[in-house]
Design an enzyme around this catalytic site. Structure first.
Site, PDB file in Angstrom:
ATOM      1  N   ASP A  97       7.503  -7.269 -52.867  1.00  0.00           N
ATOM      2  CA  ASP A  97       7.666  -6.798 -54.241  1.00  0.00           C
ATOM      3  C   ASP A  97       7.239  -7.947 -55.151  1.00  0.00           C
ATOM      4  OD1 ASP A  97       8.620  -5.261 -56.500  1.00  0.00           O
ATOM      5  OD2 ASP A  97      10.444  -6.449 -56.487  1.00  0.00           O
ATOM      6  N   SER A  98       7.115  -7.649 -56.441  1.00  0.00           N
ATOM      7  CA  SER A  98       6.838  -8.698 -57.419  1.00  0.00           C
ATOM      8  C   SER A  98       7.980  -9.711 -57.463  1.00  0.00           C
ATOM      9  CB  SER A  98       6.695  -8.073 -58.811  1.00  0.00           C
ATOM     10  OG  SER A  98       7.923  -7.467 -59.188  1.00  0.00           O
ATOM     11  N   CYS A 149       7.353  -1.803 -54.406  1.00  0.00           N
ATOM     12  CA  CYS A 149       7.148  -2.028 -55.840  1.00  0.00           C
ATOM     13  C   CYS A 149       6.312  -0.876 -56.370  1.00  0.00           C
ATOM     14  CB  CYS A 149       6.410  -3.356 -56.019  1.00  0.00           C
ATOM     15  SG  CYS A 149       5.951  -3.737 -57.708  1.00  0.00           S
ATOM     16  N   GLU A 206      15.777 -10.518 -62.018  1.00  0.00           N
ATOM     17  CA  GLU A 206      15.305 -11.752 -61.365  1.00  0.00           C
ATOM     18  C   GLU A 206      16.276 -12.907 -61.617  1.00  0.00           C
ATOM     19  OE1 GLU A 206      12.400 -12.545 -59.451  1.00  0.00           O
ATOM     20  OE2 GLU A 206      12.377 -10.365 -59.226  1.00  0.00           O
ATOM     21  N   CYS A 253      11.459   1.816 -60.869  1.00  0.00           N
ATOM     22  CA  CYS A 253      11.115   0.425 -60.557  1.00  0.00           C
ATOM     23  C   CYS A 253      12.183  -0.057 -59.589  1.00  0.00           C
ATOM     24  CB  CYS A 253      11.140  -0.392 -61.852  1.00  0.00           C
ATOM     25  SG  CYS A 253      11.152  -2.174 -61.603  1.00  0.00           S
ATOM     26  N   HIS A 307      13.540  -2.781 -59.062  1.00  0.00           N
ATOM     27  CA  HIS A 307      14.574  -3.691 -59.574  1.00  0.00           C
ATOM     28  C   HIS A 307      15.769  -2.909 -60.144  1.00  0.00           C
ATOM     29  CE1 HIS A 307      11.439  -6.782 -59.376  1.00  0.00           C
ATOM     30  NE2 HIS A 307      12.326  -7.700 -59.687  1.00  0.00           N
TER      31      HIS A 307
HETATM   32  N1  DGL Z   1       9.960  -3.875 -58.692  1.00  0.00           N
HETATM   33  C1  DGL Z   1       8.736  -3.667 -59.417  1.00  0.00           C
HETATM   34  C2  DGL Z   1       8.448  -2.172 -59.525  1.00  0.00           C
HETATM   35  O1  DGL Z   1       8.993  -1.388 -58.769  1.00  0.00           O
HETATM   36  C3  DGL Z   1       8.775  -4.414 -60.709  1.00  0.00           C
HETATM   37  C4  DGL Z   1       7.419  -4.648 -61.278  1.00  0.00           C
HETATM   38  C5  DGL Z   1       7.352  -5.813 -62.186  1.00  0.00           C
HETATM   39  O2  DGL Z   1       7.451  -6.938 -61.696  1.00  0.00           O
HETATM   40  O3  DGL Z   1       7.134  -5.613 -63.395  1.00  0.00           O
HETATM   41  O4  DGL Z   1       7.659  -1.738 -60.328  1.00  0.00           O
END
Ligand code: DGL
Length: 266
Positions: free
Chosen positions: A10-11, A73, A151, A183, A185
């Site tokens: 993931d990011s 992600c 984060e 998302c 997160h």
């Molecule tokens: N967890 C990522 C998602 O599902 C976050 C993306 C981001 O870093 O903006 O989109």
């Protein structure tokens, strides 16, 4: 072959919400997770940048001999999954906002979608609305700044609360009865979101469905680890903030060793 790992990325730490579902659906599998937190958020980056990062991470996962890859992600899936599938031969699964399940459960016919700018602007999301959003009203809301809150491990801080209040208001004003957490997160903010909305509103995400789908794909490709032993979990991050590892441990829930946490410069 079957004892090889499943690579998940993931990011940042958001995909841990998916990894938890994968762990419970597939407890024997060895899991390798990479959080690209140094480059989070992806939501405001160009598709080219996200493709470049995804390729770098996929190469890393292949060096670790992974047998399949999960793009945990929504934003990276929208930007990079076609490219990844074109260039890598292993099974690759991605995420998309749960518009389809939301359309199936809504009673008012009004569904809210919380996601990143990148996801909402993508052609994949437009196609999702085209396919499943025709008979419902979909209220989308880009949630700039929320990924950063997670984060930092701020699951219930004043700034997280105040951002959410602003993002939930248009959805509530439109009378949604279902909110898609688009998302990975955002499931970590579920308790906070639930405390800010009426109880009849359902929150939906796709983490569990992706874990189920992964199990099916591995079974179909004869790649399932059926040894019955407990698989290992390795989590890597390129986040050098002092509390980076503490945030990961907290989000994971502190249970389920063996659990190896390492800094990875990627
Ligand atoms: N967890 C990522 C998602 O599902 C976050 C993306 C981001 O870093 O903006 O989109």
């Amino acid at each position: 072959m079957n004892t090889k790992s499943i690579g998940v990325f993931d990011s940042g730490v958001g995909g841990l919400s998916v990894l938890r579902h994968i762990r419970s659906a597939l407890p024997s599998e060895n899991l390798i997770y990479f959080a690209d937190s140094l480059h989070a958020p992806y939501g405001n980056k160009t598709p080219e940048f996200i493709i470049e990062r995804s390729v770098r991470i996929a190469d890393f996962m292949l060096e670790q001999q992974c047998k399949s890859l999960v793009v945990a992600c929504n934003t990276a899936t929208a930007a990079a999954i076609s490219h990844l599938r074109h260039h890598y031969a292993l099974p690759i699964l991605g995420m998309e906002p749960a518009v389809k399940p939301a359309a199936a459960v809504t009673r008012t016919g009004v569904v809210g979608v919380l996601a990143t700018v990148g996801t909402l602007k993508s052609a994949q999301f437009a196609a999702l609305l085209e396919n499943y959003g025709q008979h419902i009203e979909v209220v989308t809301q880009a949630c700039v700044g929320l990924v950063e809150c997670v984060e930092r491990g701020e699951l219930d801080s004043l700034s997280t609360r105040s951002l959410l209040k602003g993002y939930l208001k248009p959805l509530l004003d439109h009378g949604v009865d279902t909110i898609v957490l688009g998302c990975t997160h955002y499931p970590f903010l579920k308790p906070l979101i639930e405390s800010m909305i009426p109880t009849h509103i359902a929150l939906v995400d796709t983490g569990e469905a992706v874990a189920r789908h992964l199990k099916q794909v591995l079974a179909d490709s004869a790649l399932l680890d059926e040894s019955g032993r407990k698989g290992s979990i390795r989590i890597g991050t390129n986040n050098s903030e002092p509390n980076a590892q503490e945030v990961i441990l907290r989000l994971w829930g502190g249970e389920d060793p063996p659990f190896e946490l390492q800094s990875v410069s990627l």
